[in-house]
Design an enzyme around this catalytic site. Structure first.
Site, mmCIF file in Angstrom:
data_model
loop_
_atom_site.group_PDB
_atom_site.id
_atom_site.type_symbol
_atom_site.label_atom_id
_atom_site.label_comp_id
_atom_site.label_asym_id
_atom_site.label_seq_id
_atom_site.Cartn_x
_atom_site.Cartn_y
_atom_site.Cartn_z
ATOM 1 N N PRO A 2 -2.565 -6.576 1.927
ATOM 2 C CA PRO A 2 -3.940 -6.932 2.291
ATOM 3 C C PRO A 2 -4.164 -8.444 2.199
ATOM 4 O O PRO A 2 -3.779 -9.065 1.222
ATOM 5 C CB PRO A 2 -4.799 -6.197 1.254
ATOM 6 C CG PRO A 2 -3.891 -5.297 0.505
ATOM 7 C CD PRO A 2 -2.492 -5.783 0.709
ATOM 8 N N GLU A 3 -4.756 -9.010 3.229
ATOM 9 C CA GLU A 3 -5.130 -10.421 3.229
ATOM 10 C C GLU A 3 -6.661 -10.490 3.222
ATOM 11 O O GLU A 3 -7.327 -9.464 3.081
ATOM 12 C CB GLU A 3 -4.551 -11.123 4.470
ATOM 13 C CG GLU A 3 -3.028 -11.067 4.535
ATOM 14 C CD GLU A 3 -2.456 -11.835 5.728
ATOM 15 O OE1 GLU A 3 -3.110 -12.777 6.224
ATOM 16 O OE2 GLU A 3 -1.350 -11.481 6.164
ATOM 17 N N HIS A 90 -0.213 7.686 -8.168
ATOM 18 C CA HIS A 90 -0.341 6.237 -8.338
ATOM 19 C C HIS A 90 -1.767 5.767 -8.557
ATOM 20 O O HIS A 90 -2.073 4.607 -8.345
ATOM 21 C CB HIS A 90 0.275 5.471 -7.156
ATOM 22 C CG HIS A 90 1.697 5.822 -6.894
ATOM 23 N ND1 HIS A 90 2.698 5.598 -7.806
ATOM 24 C CD2 HIS A 90 2.289 6.404 -5.818
ATOM 25 C CE1 HIS A 90 3.856 6.016 -7.295
ATOM 26 N NE2 HIS A 90 3.633 6.515 -6.106
#
Ligand SMILES: [Zn+2]
Length: 273
Positions: A2-3, A90
């Site tokens: 992710p940016e 997770h």
């Protein structure tokens, strides 16, 4: 990974349901993903705002008091799930929130690769000190002149400079490749060898490319989803990223890729100088 556009899309997708809600409980399944410098529990924190700097998302208590910083790392996600719904694989941290109307939702932090993490700070200004001060200005809001100044004269590839979070915060491999293709600059070109006018053009394109990606809900290559679990579609806008070996959309030349500073970079050998 992710940016900035993905984190901003996530932030926007959480606003309606999270701002104003009160944290009732926190369950930490993996204590090693949480850095806690609070002297009192996070329970009863009423969310005043959701803020973002670069790729960091902050859940800030009303009155800029206690602050939860979330870094998504390579594969992290924050997802709004049903209250007390079973944890997915997770899932490391779960916040249970109560909206002003009494509705309860949970916010789950899931991160298979565990490069992300959560940190808890007693105040927003302490979060800035601990997490944001070392970063450069945010890539979406930095003035183009200021960004060009920060790049000018550096003896390093422009791609590496733009990826440096201490120089400008929020850019990653995808959007840097896109910006440099639009600006006609080779990723390997050293900043000091790029003219002022071209540096300004690069700096002007940064928010344009980021805004375009935010408008499309961010890029989903593998893991990214917004808080409602929706993927983004900005990957369909990519002109170079992930297209090595395909024809350039500008001139038809076959796009090439090359490692710069350890990161694979895709460019057009004909349009980018
Ligand atoms: Zn081309």
């Amino acid at each position: 990974m992710p940016e900035l556009p993905e984190v901003e899309s996530l932030r926007r997708s959480m606003l309606d349901r999270v701002v104003g809600a009160r944290i009732r409980e926190v369950h930490v399944a993996r204590p090693d993903v949480v850095v806690d410098e609070l002297d009192r529990p996070i329970r009863d924190l009423v969310v005043g705002s959701l803020r973002r700097h670069g790729k960091l998302l902050a859940i800030v208590e009303s009155g800029e008091a206690r602050t939860i910083c979330v870094h998504l790392g390579m594969s992290g996600r924050l997802t709004i799930v049903g209250n007390n719904s079973p944890a997915e694989r997770h899932e490391h941290v779960r916040f249970s929130l109560e909206a002003p109307d009494g509705t309860r939702i949970d916010l789950a932090f899931v991160d298979p690769r565990r490069f992300g993490g959560i940190s808890l700070h007693p105040t927003w200004s302490r979060a800035i000190e601990q997490r944001i001060a070392a970063m450069g200005p945010d890539a979406l809001s930095i003035d183009p002149e200021a960004l060009a100044d920060r790049l000018a004269g550096r003896d390093r590839p422009i791609k590496s400079a733009l990826l440096d979070q201490g120089l400008v915060a929020g850019l990653g491999n995808i959007y840097v490749d896109e910006v440099l293709h639009l600006a006609g600059v080779r990723p390997s070109r050293r900043c000091r060898r790029v003219s002022r006018a071209t540096l300004l053009e690069v700096a002007r394109l940064v928010p344009v490319v980021l805004e375009g990606a935010i408008g499309a809900g961010g890029s989903t290559l593998r893991d990214y989803r917004d808080a409602s679990g929706r993927p983004g579609s900005a990957q369909t806008l990519h002109r170079v990223y992930g297209r090595s070996g395909c024809p350039c959309l500008g001139c038809g030349t076959t796009l090439r890729s090359r490692a710069i500073g350890g990161r694979s970079s895709c460019f057009c050998p004909s349009c980018q100088h």
